[in-house]
Design a protein around this motif. Structure first.
Motif, short mmCIF file in Angstrom:
data_model
loop_
_atom_site.label_atom_id
_atom_site.label_comp_id
_atom_site.label_asym_id
_atom_site.label_seq_id
_atom_site.Cartn_x
_atom_site.Cartn_y
_atom_site.Cartn_z
N ASP A 179 -0.10 -16.01 -10.30
CA ASP A 179 -0.01 -14.54 -10.32
C ASP A 179 -0.50 -14.15 -11.86
O ASP A 179 0.25 -14.32 -12.71
CB ASP A 179 1.21 -13.94 -10.12
N ASP A 239 -1.69 -3.04 -14.94
CA ASP A 239 -1.79 -2.52 -13.67
C ASP A 239 -1.87 -1.01 -13.94
O ASP A 239 -1.71 -0.48 -15.08
CB ASP A 239 -0.24 -2.33 -12.96
N THR A 249 -3.44 -8.40 -4.11
CA THR A 249 -2.36 -7.79 -3.36
C THR A 249 -2.26 -6.59 -2.98
O THR A 249 -1.48 -5.88 -2.25
CB THR A 249 -1.17 -8.24 -4.40
N LEU A 280 -4.58 -5.04 1.26
CA LEU A 280 -4.35 -6.39 0.58
C LEU A 280 -5.72 -7.17 1.32
O LEU A 280 -5.80 -7.16 2.61
CB LEU A 280 -3.18 -7.17 1.09
N ILE A 336 -1.82 -1.33 4.28
CA ILE A 336 -0.28 -1.24 3.96
C ILE A 336 -0.23 0.20 3.55
O ILE A 336 -0.70 0.97 2.74
CB ILE A 336 0.03 -2.04 2.41
N PRO A 337 0.96 1.04 4.50
CA PRO A 337 1.05 2.26 4.14
C PRO A 337 1.73 2.56 2.62
O PRO A 337 2.69 1.76 2.26
CB PRO A 337 2.19 2.57 5.10
N CYS A 373 3.56 4.06 -0.52
CA CYS A 373 4.92 4.92 -0.98
C CYS A 373 4.41 5.32 -2.28
O CYS A 373 3.93 4.78 -3.07
CB CYS A 373 6.06 4.08 -1.24
N THR A 427 7.15 -5.64 -7.48
CA THR A 427 6.72 -6.08 -6.10
C THR A 427 5.60 -7.23 -6.22
O THR A 427 5.77 -8.03 -5.32
CB THR A 427 5.84 -4.70 -5.58
N PHE A 435 6.44 -10.40 -3.89
CA PHE A 435 5.57 -10.95 -3.15
C PHE A 435 5.05 -12.64 -3.27
O PHE A 435 5.17 -13.33 -2.27
CB PHE A 435 4.13 -10.08 -3.45
N LEU A 440 4.55 -9.39 4.35
CA LEU A 440 4.51 -7.96 4.10
C LEU A 440 5.59 -7.24 4.88
O LEU A 440 5.94 -6.25 4.49
CB LEU A 440 3.07 -7.67 4.76
#
Ligand SMILES: Nc1ncnc2c1ncn2[C@@H]1O[C@H](COP(=O)(O)OP(=O)(O)O)[C@@H](O)[C@H]1O
Ligand SMILES: Cc1ncc(COP(=O)(O)O)c(C=O)c1O
Length: 398
Positions: free
Chosen positions: A255, A260, A323, A336, A354-355, A357, A364, A368, A391
């Motif tokens: 990763d 971000d 991701t 994703l 992906i809905p 939020c 996260t 993942f 997911l």
């Protein structure tokens, strides 16, 4: 005389109701004390013996015992359905997981999340903390020194190679092999996350590459002939099998934690180190910002994502999982992407919607990657199913 007394007694005290209350109280107490194991029915039996001369009470006692047994087994059944039961010391399959990530005092990210998830799912990861910070947001604390990092990793590599050489002799005392004497030291997986400096990434990467070389790990076993023989539809399925894309006996999930939403939280030259790592890592899991840094491409649309994935695969990685990508024209969803080459070196790419939020959730990415590693090891098979499972767990409702 006795009959008359019984009648009077029943009328005045409503004895049946009292017994019900009594039983209810005893059961509540035992459940409250978590004493719902096998001894409980026997204890209850003794408690109810004085009432046995009333067949009515015998009936109730048996009913309660039966209910209790059903309840007990139902709980166990539910528990088995929800969690994987593994004795933490039971490392019979000989898997070795090395988790190299950050450690924070406050909050959930890095090894705080990763190793918790892995242990909860029955794995026994070996843990190396690259930093000890106050929190994800306050990088106050210390980074591991290059020497300490090298020493620990070298010792681990030595142990692994020693285990290989002495697999026939059981008189070794190395830490790696303490779990079982039949440990298969080929089943190694590396999970790397937050690393602050160029040197840290470089040392870890070199160690993994070196170990791979020494253990003569072949990259992948794809058998073109077999795949050609299979009919088209099945051929597509075979292409999706993770065991046909990476070598499951030895792999590295990297990763490339760098930042971000435009914010960078590592040294600026770490991007160079990760670009080098894209040659060797089996699976890379960048977010949108990290993908942009690695491919030097601004992501505005799907074409850009696919081009960047292609570029990283070309460097040598086997699977790229982006991701989360957020498009300006779709604020309510994240996307994703997973990309890899098939046997004919054709790029295969899938996307998951992906809905989204509307909150910034910490850690996260680390959740993942640890779930991904666990599902790869435990489930294997179709890569899309593996990602769907991950997911499904990650999914949070708004
Ligand atoms: N705001 C969000 N809403 C819904 N899911 C999210 C959100 N943020 C992250 N996730 C989930 O977490 C996964 C990894 O998140 P991501 O932000 O890409 O990782 P990182 O922490 O590396 O930036 C995503 O694939 C998605 O499933
Ligand atoms: C110390 C530290 N800071 C920041 C981050 C980035 O967190 P995220 O992946 O949630 O963006 C991590 C992730 O591992 C971390 O360990």
């Amino acid at each position: 005389m006795r009959k008359r007394y019984k009648k009077k007694f029943k009328k005045s005290f409503r004895f049946g109701d009292l017994i019900f209350l009594y039983l209810f109280f005893i059961f509540s107490l035992f459940f409250y004390l978590n004493l719902y194991y096998f001894t409980l029915p026997i204890i209850l039996l003794f408690i109810f013996i004085p009432f046995y001369f009333y067949y009515y009470f015998i009936f109730i006692t048996i009913l309660f015992l039966l209910l209790f047994y059903f309840y007990y087994y139902f709980i166990i059944f539910l528990h088995d359905m929800t969690y994987i039961h593994v004795n933490p010391m039971d490392n019979k399959n000989g898997e070795i997981i090395v988790s190299i990530q950050s450690q924070v005092f406050d909050g959930f990210c890095g090894n705080n999340v990763g190793t918790f998830v892995l242990r909860r799912r029955g794995h026994i990861p070996k843990i190396l903390n690259t930093v000890q910070y106050y929190s994800k947001y306050k990088h106050i604390g210390a980074e591991i020194s290059n020497d300490t990092l090298k020493n620990i990793i070298n010792e681990f590599c030595k142990d692994i190679l020693f285990a290989d050489n002495s697999s026939n002799t059981n008189n070794h005392t190395t830490t790696v092999i303490t779990a079982t004497s039949t440990t298969n030291t080929n089943q190694i997986s590396f999970l790397t996350g937050y690393m602050k400096t160029y040197d840290c990434v470089d040392i870890v990467m070199n160690a993994i590459v070196e170990l791979k070389k020494k253990k003569k790990i072949e990259n992948i076993i794809t058998n073109n002939e077999n795949i050609e023989k299979i009919q088209n539809k099945e051929k597509e399925q075979v292409e999706l099998l993770i065991e046909n894309i990476i070598n499951l006996n030895y792999f590295w999930i990297c990763d490339p934690v760098m930042g971000d939403n435009g914010r960078v939280y590592v040294d600026s030259d770490v991007v160079k180190a990760y670009t080098k790592a894209t040659t060797y890592a089996d699976i890379i899991t960048p977010n949108q910002f990290e993908l942009e840094l690695l491919s030097n491409t601004k992501i505005n649309n799907e074409k850009d994502v696919i081009k960047s994935i292609d570029q990283l695969l070309n460097n040598g990685s086997k699977i790229i999982i982006v991701t989360s990508v957020r498009y300006s024209f779709d604020a309510s969803n994240l996307y994703l992407y997973v990309g890899f080459y098939n046997n004919n070196k054709k790029l295969i790419c899938f996307k998951f919607k992906i809905p989204r939020c509307d909150i910034d959730i910490c850690g996260t990415g680390d959740l993942f990657t640890s779930l991904l590693l666990s599902f790869i090891l435990k489930q294997k098979g179709n890569i899309l199913k593996i990602i769907s499972k991950v997911l499904n767990i990650m999914q949070v409702s708004n």
